[in-house]
Design an enzyme around this catalytic site. Structure first.
Site, PDB file in Angstrom:
ATOM      1  N   PRO A 180     -42.463  38.792  72.853  1.00 47.62           N
ATOM      2  CA  PRO A 180     -41.409  38.493  71.885  1.00 47.62           C
ATOM      3  C   PRO A 180     -41.647  39.271  70.594  1.00 47.62           C
ATOM      4  O   PRO A 180     -42.782  39.632  70.278  1.00 47.62           O
ATOM      5  CB  PRO A 180     -41.552  36.988  71.648  1.00 47.62           C
TER       6      PRO A 180
ATOM      7  N   GLY B 229     -41.601  40.045  66.485  1.00 54.16           N
ATOM      8  CA  GLY B 229     -41.665  39.450  65.142  1.00 54.16           C
ATOM      9  C   GLY B 229     -42.402  38.130  65.084  1.00 54.16           C
ATOM     10  O   GLY B 229     -42.242  37.385  64.129  1.00 54.16           O
TER      11      GLY B 229
ATOM     12  N   LEU C 158     -47.405  38.892  67.728  1.00 58.47           N
ATOM     13  CA  LEU C 158     -48.121  39.215  68.969  1.00 58.47           C
ATOM     14  C   LEU C 158     -48.252  40.727  69.200  1.00 58.47           C
ATOM     15  O   LEU C 158     -48.660  41.162  70.272  1.00 58.47           O
ATOM     16  CB  LEU C 158     -47.426  38.556  70.170  1.00 58.47           C
TER      17      LEU C 158
ATOM     18  N   SER D 133     -45.873  43.274  69.134  1.00 52.65           N
ATOM     19  CA  SER D 133     -44.887  43.957  69.987  1.00 52.65           C
ATOM     20  C   SER D 133     -44.627  45.396  69.525  1.00 52.65           C
ATOM     21  O   SER D 133     -44.475  46.292  70.351  1.00 52.65           O
ATOM     22  CB  SER D 133     -43.576  43.168  70.020  1.00 52.65           C
TER      23      SER D 133
ATOM     24  N   ALA E  31     -46.683  47.420  67.944  1.00 50.12           N
ATOM     25  CA  ALA E  31     -47.841  48.269  68.258  1.00 50.12           C
ATOM     26  C   ALA E  31     -47.858  48.587  69.751  1.00 50.12           C
ATOM     27  O   ALA E  31     -48.137  49.721  70.148  1.00 50.12           O
ATOM     28  CB  ALA E  31     -49.131  47.568  67.848  1.00 50.12           C
ATOM     29  N   ALA E  32     -47.544  47.579  70.576  1.00 48.46           N
ATOM     30  CA  ALA E  32     -47.533  47.813  72.034  1.00 48.46           C
ATOM     31  C   ALA E  32     -46.491  48.878  72.376  1.00 48.46           C
ATOM     32  O   ALA E  32     -46.744  49.786  73.172  1.00 48.46           O
ATOM     33  CB  ALA E  32     -47.251  46.513  72.773  1.00 48.46           C
TER      34      ALA E  32
ATOM     35  N   ASP F  24     -53.482  46.428  64.985  1.00 47.66           N
ATOM     36  CA  ASP F  24     -52.672  46.131  66.179  1.00 47.66           C
ATOM     37  C   ASP F  24     -52.669  47.320  67.142  1.00 47.66           C
ATOM     38  O   ASP F  24     -52.721  47.151  68.365  1.00 47.66           O
ATOM     39  CB  ASP F  24     -51.220  45.812  65.779  1.00 47.66           C
TER      40      ASP F  24
HETATM   41  C1  MEV Z   1     -50.131  42.171  61.427  1.00 49.58           C
HETATM   42  O1  MEV Z   1     -50.270  41.956  62.821  1.00 49.58           O
HETATM   43  C2  MEV Z   1     -51.476  42.113  60.748  1.00 49.58           C
HETATM   44  C3  MEV Z   1     -51.452  42.399  59.243  1.00 49.58           C
HETATM   45  O2  MEV Z   1     -52.827  42.306  58.816  1.00 49.58           O
HETATM   46  C4  MEV Z   1     -50.887  43.759  58.922  1.00 49.58           C
HETATM   47  C5  MEV Z   1     -51.763  44.900  59.396  1.00 49.58           C
HETATM   48  O3  MEV Z   1     -52.959  44.697  59.663  1.00 49.58           O
HETATM   49  O4  MEV Z   1     -51.235  46.026  59.456  1.00 49.58           O
HETATM   50  C6  MEV Z   1     -50.663  41.347  58.477  1.00 49.58           C
END
Ligand code: MEV
Length: 277
Positions: free
Chosen positions: A80, A82, A85, A87, A89-90, A125
């Protein structure tokens, strides 16, 4: 070419990781799969499951990767969007893999795409999506694999999404007031590394991490309630995971069924992310 990459759960250290503190994150067995074929003319993208906000950023990211068009891209995702998890980056890693990138070139290009989704992302991520293993991550430093906690991890969904780009920027805008809290998160992540294989001590630190994220202003009443629900159902510890502002809470436990049942009776969607065995 077809390729896939996994999502992630941040165990501890989100937000502070943007300011060169460490974070610990785990891979999720949920994947985004991308197929890229040569096309003739403008880029065509066939996808599902994207929010309008993500769709705009996804188009921007793909235009960046394929400035001349000439590609047909199909995206399918089990993740999902936002909810913390990983998404985007994957997707970023999977599409870079699908055009044949590997190693440092893959990481660099995927981070360029991730920055289109998230602003100035730490790269955490991307690292987990590319490596598919639990990592100790410090920006710009070599990646260090770490053991997984020897207990189950339950994910509780607040049912709303946060915008990582906006949340990271809101912390940046208040950095002067938040610096001490960010330092405390960094120190907590170091302490967590020493007790990764002790669920009781680790759980206490995760709950403390949630309190510090609350001080950063990235939690929500719904996320705080999910933390209380998990602790009330016997979790070793619980915290929001990811950028916050919505999204999910993770809970460490040896009795996932108890948490899953409590969540179901409260009308909360929850699932077992790792069984711990
Ligand atoms: C987002 O998954 C994690 C944060 O630390 C942002 C980042 O590390 O780029 C909020």
């Amino acid at each position: 070419m077809r390729a896939r990459a996994c999502g992630k759960l941040i165990l501890c250290g989100e937000h502070a990781v943007v300011y060169n503190h460490p974070a610990i994150a785990l891979p999720l067995e949920l994947y985004t799969t991308v197929e890229v074929e040569e096309g003739f003319g403008p880029l065509t993208v066939d996808h599902e499951l994207w929010s309008p906000r993500h769709e705009i950023r996804m188009e921007e990211a793909l235009d960046h990767l394929f400035p001349k068009g000439n590609a047909e891209i199909q995206i399918r995702s089990e993740l999902p969007v936002g909810v913390g998890l990983g998404s985007s980056a994957a997707l970023s890693v999977a599409v870079c893999r699908a055009i044949g990138l590997e190693g440092d070139a893959l990481m660099e290009k995927a981070l360029e795409l991730e920055n289109i989704f998230h602003g100035d992302a730490s790269g955490l991520d991307i690292a987990v999506a590319a490596r598919g293993e639990a990592l100790w991550y410090v920006k710009g430093k070599p990646l260090q694999p770490v053991p997984l906690p020897p207990c189950a991890i339950v994910v509780l969904d607040s049912g709303t999404a946060g915008d990582t780009k906006v949340l990271v920027q809101s912390v940046a805008d208040r950095y002067d007031q938040l610096e001490d809290t960010i330092e405390d998160i960094g120190a907590l992540v170091h302490a967590a590394r020493a007790v990764l294989e002790d669920p009781t001590s680790l759980g206490e630190l995760l709950t403390e991490n949630h309190g510090l994220l609350k001080q950063l202003g990235v939690s929500t009443p719904a996320l705080d309630q999910l933390v209380d629900l998990a602790l009330g159902a016997g979790a070793y510890g619980a915290k929001l995971s990811g950028a916050g502002g919505g999204g999910v809470v993770i809970a460490l436990t040896d009795d996932p069924d108890h948490i899953l049942k409590s969540a179901a009776s409260a009308g909360v969607e929850a699932w077992l992310a790792r069984s711990g065995s």
